[in-house]
Motif scaffolding. Structure first.
Motif, PDB file in Angstrom:
ATOM      1  N   THR A   9      75.775  17.629  51.618  1.00  0.00           N
ATOM      2  CA  THR A   9      75.332  16.323  51.121  1.00  0.00           C
ATOM      3  C   THR A   9      74.806  16.475  49.691  1.00  0.00           C
ATOM      4  O   THR A   9      74.812  17.576  49.117  1.00  0.00           O
ATOM      5  CB  THR A   9      74.192  15.772  51.999  1.00  0.00           C
ATOM      6  N   CYS A  10      74.267  15.367  49.151  1.00  0.00           N
ATOM      7  CA  CYS A  10      73.698  15.456  47.802  1.00  0.00           C
ATOM      8  C   CYS A  10      72.477  16.373  47.770  1.00  0.00           C
ATOM      9  O   CYS A  10      72.011  16.734  46.679  1.00  0.00           O
ATOM     10  CB  CYS A  10      73.378  14.073  47.249  1.00  0.00           C
ATOM     11  N   LEU A  32      70.547  14.384  60.520  1.00  0.00           N
ATOM     12  CA  LEU A  32      70.399  13.038  59.972  1.00  0.00           C
ATOM     13  C   LEU A  32      70.276  12.028  61.109  1.00  0.00           C
ATOM     14  O   LEU A  32      71.023  12.090  62.092  1.00  0.00           O
ATOM     15  CB  LEU A  32      71.604  12.687  59.088  1.00  0.00           C
ATOM     16  N   MET A  45      67.145   9.970  55.221  1.00  0.00           N
ATOM     17  CA  MET A  45      68.186  10.526  54.351  1.00  0.00           C
ATOM     18  C   MET A  45      67.731  11.845  53.721  1.00  0.00           C
ATOM     19  O   MET A  45      66.528  12.119  53.630  1.00  0.00           O
ATOM     20  CB  MET A  45      68.522   9.520  53.243  1.00  0.00           C
ATOM     21  N   VAL A  46      68.712  12.592  53.275  1.00  0.00           N
ATOM     22  CA  VAL A  46      68.429  13.801  52.506  1.00  0.00           C
ATOM     23  C   VAL A  46      68.936  13.593  51.084  1.00  0.00           C
ATOM     24  O   VAL A  46      69.845  12.777  50.892  1.00  0.00           O
ATOM     25  CB  VAL A  46      69.108  15.040  53.137  1.00  0.00           C
ATOM     26  N   GLN A  59      64.618  10.839  47.104  1.00  0.00           N
ATOM     27  CA  GLN A  59      65.497  10.427  45.985  1.00  0.00           C
ATOM     28  C   GLN A  59      65.928  11.647  45.161  1.00  0.00           C
ATOM     29  O   GLN A  59      65.127  12.261  44.450  1.00  0.00           O
ATOM     30  CB  GLN A  59      64.861   9.359  45.083  1.00  0.00           C
ATOM     31  N   ALA A  60      67.219  11.933  45.261  1.00  0.00           N
ATOM     32  CA  ALA A  60      67.763  13.148  44.648  1.00  0.00           C
ATOM     33  C   ALA A  60      67.409  13.275  43.168  1.00  0.00           C
ATOM     34  O   ALA A  60      66.991  14.346  42.715  1.00  0.00           O
ATOM     35  CB  ALA A  60      69.284  13.172  44.833  1.00  0.00           C
ATOM     36  N   HIS A 100      77.229   8.182  43.283  1.00  0.00           N
ATOM     37  CA  HIS A 100      76.896   8.374  44.702  1.00  0.00           C
ATOM     38  C   HIS A 100      77.300   7.169  45.563  1.00  0.00           C
ATOM     39  O   HIS A 100      77.994   7.320  46.575  1.00  0.00           O
ATOM     40  CB  HIS A 100      75.394   8.691  44.824  1.00  0.00           C
ATOM     41  N   TRP A 104      80.114   5.958  49.629  1.00  0.00           N
ATOM     42  CA  TRP A 104      79.675   5.612  50.992  1.00  0.00           C
ATOM     43  C   TRP A 104      80.582   4.633  51.699  1.00  0.00           C
ATOM     44  O   TRP A 104      80.857   4.807  52.889  1.00  0.00           O
ATOM     45  CB  TRP A 104      78.187   5.244  50.996  1.00  0.00           C
ATOM     46  N   ARG A 111      79.810   0.358  57.710  1.00  0.00           N
ATOM     47  CA  ARG A 111      78.559  -0.198  57.192  1.00  0.00           C
ATOM     48  C   ARG A 111      78.821  -1.332  56.204  1.00  0.00           C
ATOM     49  O   ARG A 111      77.895  -1.995  55.765  1.00  0.00           O
ATOM     50  CB  ARG A 111      77.745   0.877  56.464  1.00  0.00           C
ATOM     51  N   TRP A 167      82.941  16.044  47.402  1.00  0.00           N
ATOM     52  CA  TRP A 167      83.361  15.076  48.424  1.00  0.00           C
ATOM     53  C   TRP A 167      84.773  14.547  48.184  1.00  0.00           C
ATOM     54  O   TRP A 167      85.411  14.059  49.105  1.00  0.00           O
ATOM     55  CB  TRP A 167      82.388  13.889  48.462  1.00  0.00           C
TER      56      TRP A 167
HETATM   57  N1  LIG Z   1      68.946   7.076  47.383  1.00  0.00           N
HETATM   58  C1  LIG Z   1      69.011   8.336  48.059  1.00  0.00           C
HETATM   59  C2  LIG Z   1      70.287   8.364  48.858  1.00  0.00           C
HETATM   60  C3  LIG Z   1      70.388   9.640  49.641  1.00  0.00           C
HETATM   61  C4  LIG Z   1      71.570   9.598  50.590  1.00  0.00           C
HETATM   62  O1  LIG Z   1      72.265   8.589  50.766  1.00  0.00           O
HETATM   63  N2  LIG Z   1      71.795  10.752  51.209  1.00  0.00           N
HETATM   64  C5  LIG Z   1      72.860  10.846  52.155  1.00  0.00           C
HETATM   65  C6  LIG Z   1      73.498  12.210  52.085  1.00  0.00           C
HETATM   66  S1  LIG Z   1      74.289  12.494  50.519  1.00  0.00           S
HETATM   67  C7  LIG Z   1      72.280  10.640  53.532  1.00  0.00           C
HETATM   68  O2  LIG Z   1      71.284  11.233  53.861  1.00  0.00           O
HETATM   69  N3  LIG Z   1      72.909   9.791  54.328  1.00  0.00           N
HETATM   70  C8  LIG Z   1      72.484   9.519  55.652  1.00  0.00           C
HETATM   71  C9  LIG Z   1      72.567   8.063  55.944  1.00  0.00           C
HETATM   72  O3  LIG Z   1      72.957   7.283  55.070  1.00  0.00           O
HETATM   73  O4  LIG Z   1      72.246   7.731  57.070  1.00  0.00           O
HETATM   74  C10 LIG Z   1      68.975   9.500  47.078  1.00  0.00           C
HETATM   75  O5  LIG Z   1      69.445   9.317  45.939  1.00  0.00           O
HETATM   76  O6  LIG Z   1      68.478  10.582  47.407  1.00  0.00           O
END
Ligand SMILES: N[C@@H](CCC(=O)N[C@@H](CS)C(=O)NCC(=O)O)C(=O)O
Length: 204
Positions: A9-10, A32, A45-46, A59-60, A100, A104, A111, A167
């Motif tokens: 993941t990110c 997750l 989220m990660v 937040q990455a 990013h 999705w 979703r 990805w």
């Molecule tokens: N805004 C968050 C988004 C993080 C995000 O979407 N992470 C993804 C993995 S790359 C995740 O954990 N997705 C799980 C989900 O959407 O349920 C960031 O920038 O860290």
């Protein structure tokens, strides 16, 4: 410092940045959506980061900036002049706000439509792929002028782009089809810290 991650993941971005600092850290694999992880990060989220005595950080891009600011000796930022700062901030905003989110709808089309038919889901994925191609073309332009995403040196923007560009292997047009991105990815893949973070996440 403890990084919470799910493989590929990110969260791979701060994992690489932490490797680049050479400082000690822990990396914890999470599931997750699990109750256990929601108790740690209510967003589910990660990446998430925990540093001594402070609340959970999310937040990455903010996490990457924190790592850069905490360990200035690792030199993962840019010089403090306004234009260099702008270049890095612009790249991080592009990666967070455009790059990013482009992926999705492709990975989780359900979703983005309440229509669960295969046709509707495929349409979401097609629309998503058009956007992925646009952001990959923009990244190619950024990388056409040099080997780094922002400015002329390694910064936190590089692992952020690297983690997400991977990805595209699951899309109709993988990163190898964008020559400047291909050069960037091949250089990153040779980096020992990148290799160490990937190995720790069980990626090859
Ligand atoms: N805004 C968050 C988004 C993080 C995000 O979407 N992470 C993804 C993995 S790359 C995740 O954990 N997705 C799980 C989900 O959407 O349920 C960031 O920038 O860290």
């Amino acid at each position: 410092m403890k990084l919470y991650y799910a493989p590929g993941t990110c969260a791979l971005a701060p994992h690489i940045a932490l490797e680049w600092t050479g400082k000690p850290y822990e990396a914890e694999l999470v599931e997750l959506g699990s109750e256990e992880y929601l108790n740690i990060n209510p967003l589910g989220m990660v990446p998430a980061l925990k540093d001594d005595g402070f609340r959970i950080m999310t937040q990455a891009d903010a996490i990457l900036k924190y790592i850069e600011a905490k360990y200035p000796e690792a030199d993962l930022g840019v010089t403090k002049d306004p234009l260099s700062q702008f270049g890095l901030d612009e790249a991080l905003a592009f990666l967070t706000g455009d790059f990013h989110p482009a992926f999705w709808p492709f990975f989780v089309p359900d979703r983005y439509t309440v229509n669960s038919s295969t046709g509707a889901q495929d349409e979401v994925r097609q629309a998503a792929f058009a956007k992925i191609d646009r952001v990959m073309n923009h990244l190619s332009t950024l990388l056409d002028g040099g080997p780094h995403v922002a400015g002329s040196k390694r910064t936190i923007a590089d692992p952020y782009a690297f983690a997400m560009v991977r990805w595209t292997a699951h899309t109709p047009k993988p990163w190898q089809d964008y020559p400047p991105v291909k050069r960037f990815m091949e250089t990153m893949l040779k980096d020992r810290s990148v290799q160490a973070a990937m190995k720790a996440q069980g990626l090859s």
